[in-house]
Design an enzyme around this catalytic site. Sequence first.
Site, PDB file in Angstrom:
ATOM      1  N   GLU A  41       0.766  -1.257  -0.111  1.00  0.00           N
ATOM      2  CA  GLU A  41      -0.041  -0.167   0.107  1.00  0.00           C
ATOM      3  C   GLU A  41       0.952   1.067   0.020  1.00  0.00           C
ATOM      4  O   GLU A  41       1.779   1.562   0.683  1.00  0.00           O
ATOM      5  CB  GLU A  41      -0.967  -0.025   1.277  1.00  0.00           C
ATOM      6  N   MET A  97       0.362  -2.783   8.844  1.00  0.00           N
ATOM      7  CA  MET A  97      -0.334  -3.083   7.499  1.00  0.00           C
ATOM      8  C   MET A  97      -1.374  -4.310   7.497  1.00  0.00           C
ATOM      9  O   MET A  97      -1.023  -5.415   7.798  1.00  0.00           O
ATOM     10  CB  MET A  97       0.673  -2.869   6.286  1.00  0.00           C
ATOM     11  N   HIS A 103      -7.039  -2.355  15.045  1.00  0.00           N
ATOM     12  CA  HIS A 103      -7.326  -1.545  13.481  1.00  0.00           C
ATOM     13  C   HIS A 103      -7.094  -2.615  12.451  1.00  0.00           C
ATOM     14  O   HIS A 103      -7.728  -2.473  11.551  1.00  0.00           O
ATOM     15  CB  HIS A 103      -6.190  -0.333  13.680  1.00  0.00           C
ATOM     16  N   GLU A 104      -5.684  -3.112  12.536  1.00  0.00           N
ATOM     17  CA  GLU A 104      -5.468  -3.865  11.192  1.00  0.00           C
ATOM     18  C   GLU A 104      -6.481  -5.135  11.154  1.00  0.00           C
ATOM     19  O   GLU A 104      -6.924  -5.460   9.958  1.00  0.00           O
ATOM     20  CB  GLU A 104      -4.162  -4.542  11.487  1.00  0.00           C
ATOM     21  N   HIS A 122      -9.804  -4.050   9.609  1.00  0.00           N
ATOM     22  CA  HIS A 122      -9.386  -3.851   8.225  1.00  0.00           C
ATOM     23  C   HIS A 122     -10.121  -5.008   7.372  1.00  0.00           C
ATOM     24  O   HIS A 122     -10.112  -4.945   6.080  1.00  0.00           O
ATOM     25  CB  HIS A 122      -8.073  -3.325   7.991  1.00  0.00           C
ATOM     26  N   GLU A 142      -9.888   3.935   6.059  1.00  0.00           N
ATOM     27  CA  GLU A 142      -9.387   4.629   7.220  1.00  0.00           C
ATOM     28  C   GLU A 142     -10.003   5.313   8.222  1.00  0.00           C
ATOM     29  O   GLU A 142     -10.056   4.777   9.387  1.00  0.00           O
ATOM     30  CB  GLU A 142      -8.133   5.214   6.991  1.00  0.00           C
TER      31      GLU A 142
HETATM   32  N1  PHE Z   1      -3.102   0.654   5.771  1.00  0.00           N
HETATM   33  C1  PHE Z   1      -2.279   0.924   6.799  1.00  0.00           C
HETATM   34  C2  PHE Z   1      -3.272   0.941   8.189  1.00  0.00           C
HETATM   35  O1  PHE Z   1      -3.600   2.222   8.440  1.00  0.00           O
HETATM   36  C3  PHE Z   1      -1.244   2.038   6.815  1.00  0.00           C
HETATM   37  C4  PHE Z   1      -0.208   2.029   5.998  1.00  0.00           C
HETATM   38  C5  PHE Z   1      -0.316   2.702   4.930  1.00  0.00           C
HETATM   39  C6  PHE Z   1       0.930   1.043   6.077  1.00  0.00           C
HETATM   40  C7  PHE Z   1       0.663   2.764   3.969  1.00  0.00           C
HETATM   41  C8  PHE Z   1       1.932   1.210   5.330  1.00  0.00           C
HETATM   42  C9  PHE Z   1       1.693   1.757   3.986  1.00  0.00           C
HETATM   43  O2  PHE Z   1      -3.694   0.299   8.779  1.00  0.00           O
HETATM   44 ZN    ZN Z   2      -5.769   1.499   8.610  1.00  0.00          ZN
END
Ligand code: PHE
Ligand code: ZN
Length: 875
Positions: A126, A268, A302-303, A306, A325
Amino acid sequence: MSQELNEIFLKDYQAPRYLIESTDMHFELHEQDTLVRTRMQVTANVDGGAGAAFELFGHEDVELCRIAINDQVLSEKDYQRQGEKLIVKSVPASFLCETLTRIQPQDNTALEGLYKSDGMFCTQCEAEGFRRITFYPDRPDVMSVFRTTVEADKALYPVLLSNGNPVEQGESDDGRHWITWEDPFPKPAYLFALVAGDLEYIEDSYPTMSDRDVKLLIYGEAKDLDKLEYAMASLKNAMRWDEEVYGREYDLDIYMIVAVDFFNMGAMENKGLNIFNTSCVLAHPKTTTDAGFQRVEGVVAHEYFHNWSGNRVTCRDWFQLSLKEGFTVFRDAEFSADMNSRTVKRVEDVALLRTAQFAEDAGPMAHPIRPASFIEISNFYTLTIYEKGAEVVRMIHTLLGEEQFRAGSDLYFERHDGQAVTTDDFVAAMEDASGRDLSQFRLWYSQAGTPELKFSDEYDPQAHRYVLHVQQSCPASPGQATKEPMHIPLAMGLLDQQGNDLTLVNGETTLVLDVTEAEQSFTFENIQSRPVPSLLRGFSAPVKSHYPYQRDELVFLMANDSDGFSRWDAAQKLAVDIMQSLIHDHQNGVALTLDPRLVDAFRAILEDSTLDKAMVAKVLTLPSEAYLSELATEIDVDAIHHVRNFVRKELAQGLESILLSVYEACELAGEYSPDAASIARRSLRNLCLSYLMATEEARYLALAEEQYVNADNMTDQSAALSMVAHSRFKQAAHKLLERFYKQWQDEALVVNQWFAIQATNPEPGTLADVEALMQHPAFDMKNPNKLRALLGGFCGQNAINFHMADGSGYRFLGDRILELNKQNPQVASRMLTPLTRWKKYGEARQQQMKAQLQRILDSDGLSKDVYEVVSKSLA
Ligand code: PHE
Ligand code: ZN
């Protein structure tokens, strides 16, 4: 500059012309050249128009060795390269595309794509990192199932991981082995992950709501194996919570987390294989502070969350980033509130929003939670997208109420499972499930800047009528000169003279008013005497609110408001008001005297043993220098620093004996535990000690040293260390810092705290210390955590030193940015933030800050990341 041409606009979005049904990858990992074979089964998108060219993305560092369509190897005349794009001019409606690429992960210091962290291979895709691995339609609306074979030396890389489930494995006689993983859920390439290394793990299992057993694995280096339990417990709590609160169940048979040392961000959410910065997953009482434990709990959740809000339902394009997010931050905040103290969590989140996000919203990089354009998407992983985005979801929750919000969330997941969608789709699901019209509310997605509410009121004693007037406005932001009135949910109550809540309608004591116009009045009948309004309870909207409170009214609200958040907020407002007048006095050469009401109000709170200790600590913590800076029209760094120290010292002297007795009363016996009650005691105790240290009396230095020596946990140890290290007791500071390093030199995360404590020292001479520490053997310019601790600590959290009048702080940062620009553009661009706020300082500082930005802008080979921030800051 040609880079300006690369601005990408939301309005230009076009559906993909081709979709990928399946992706089969083979990674041959080596110490020098890694080879990646990718086979994509491609079909024309029915909405995309047939006969169109096939577009892939590949970074310039990726060597394309071979590309074939249906076994026909293409030659250079069959495709076109335009920057990162590779366009195959003519393809059939359905075909197999095969590529072979060669990359050098060991040289990848940007930490995007496939790279090495401490000898292990890992990925970060990402937002657009996948194109640093292979050529691919690297956009989130192209979703595919993946089958991934990882092949590597068995002795060096015994553990080989990717998304989904392991399906096959084998070995060859040359000491190499391989494993094939299959992920049955279609996903965008940004959720792809691979790990290869010499890792150990802890294992557990989780029975889901429909009684499937999910295997949970957390991997880390052998030396960190004793620091993984807390993350595991947090993960199981998060899985349960998401079932109970959102009805969401986990979908694969295995869930893995891997801890890595080199990571640009926190963590991530790759499907089934989260990759975490060690700072967000390792936790042990001896090495991790209470704040660290809470961060681990929050980020693990949080992860995990997702998996639904982000993976099962993902973003159509990167302008929709807040779709996943904002919603996920809202979910993790509610989870943390349920696990710990709800009010404390709210206070912490609001404090962050009001200092850092409001500052972002007022600066040159201000953007709506759904930006309209960007040059580099990495620059948009911001407090606005995350925290303000979460506030916008929270407002929907407030407007709809718990039940309808849940219905909206159910509808959203059901309607869009397996799709890549937009923030509009999210709002539409909320509207459809609840029947509420959110059309005006949608402006929160498109308008940047922090709205302001200006209140006034009148009371008619004859008619027993109270009228609250409110005006809303929103300052201009880049590209948005004027704003339309927004739909702002205003939670409020009225207190009578005794401090009791008045019953307003339907037995309610808190109402949510719909503020929708530029000017509006709300009338309350049957009000027997002039009330004191309690406004924006629970911080019901991310706005600035102004009501002409008298200091006595704020003291009254501090003592009586039924909303815990609002009691804290009243204390903050009182302290801000007092400090702002003192800043004014200081600037005018008037001798400072502290309004005794602050001392009395703080004493009353310290003496009330029935209050939640965590909230006492929050209420007694003065607004930060950063918050006072955000509120200032022109930031007077020296005056703010001087006044805040003055107030702390006055409070400490005025409350010395009670501070000492609360300090003693809060001592904890028994084993360390990171539960809310124990955290509360430690935070109040350390707050008392820090006030006592502000007296600069040697006896409190002794007390801090005693706490340091006796501490059995990092919270108390590092709190004592930083108080001593930031004091005028130079020798003691030096001694303790050395002792701390000796004890913890083998614990990278603790050494980072040691760097941060020194970098944030407000005493003079810190820049020289920081420059020396950059040469320290434990420092590594390539490790983002170390950069954040030392550089980030100095430039972002040490205003008095960073903003030294001679400009040396700015020059130091300018030099570092130029070094980092090539090495790690994402981190370089983030580190720039303090310089971008030049408009808020006095003329002399403005010139010096701008000179550094200009020097960066004028240099060759700027990354898109740095270019975007610097050019927008100077525009
Ligand atoms: N998507 C990840 C999060 O908010 C954050 C992230 C973004 C990590 C870009 C790495 C690179 O949980
Ligand atoms: Zn996130």
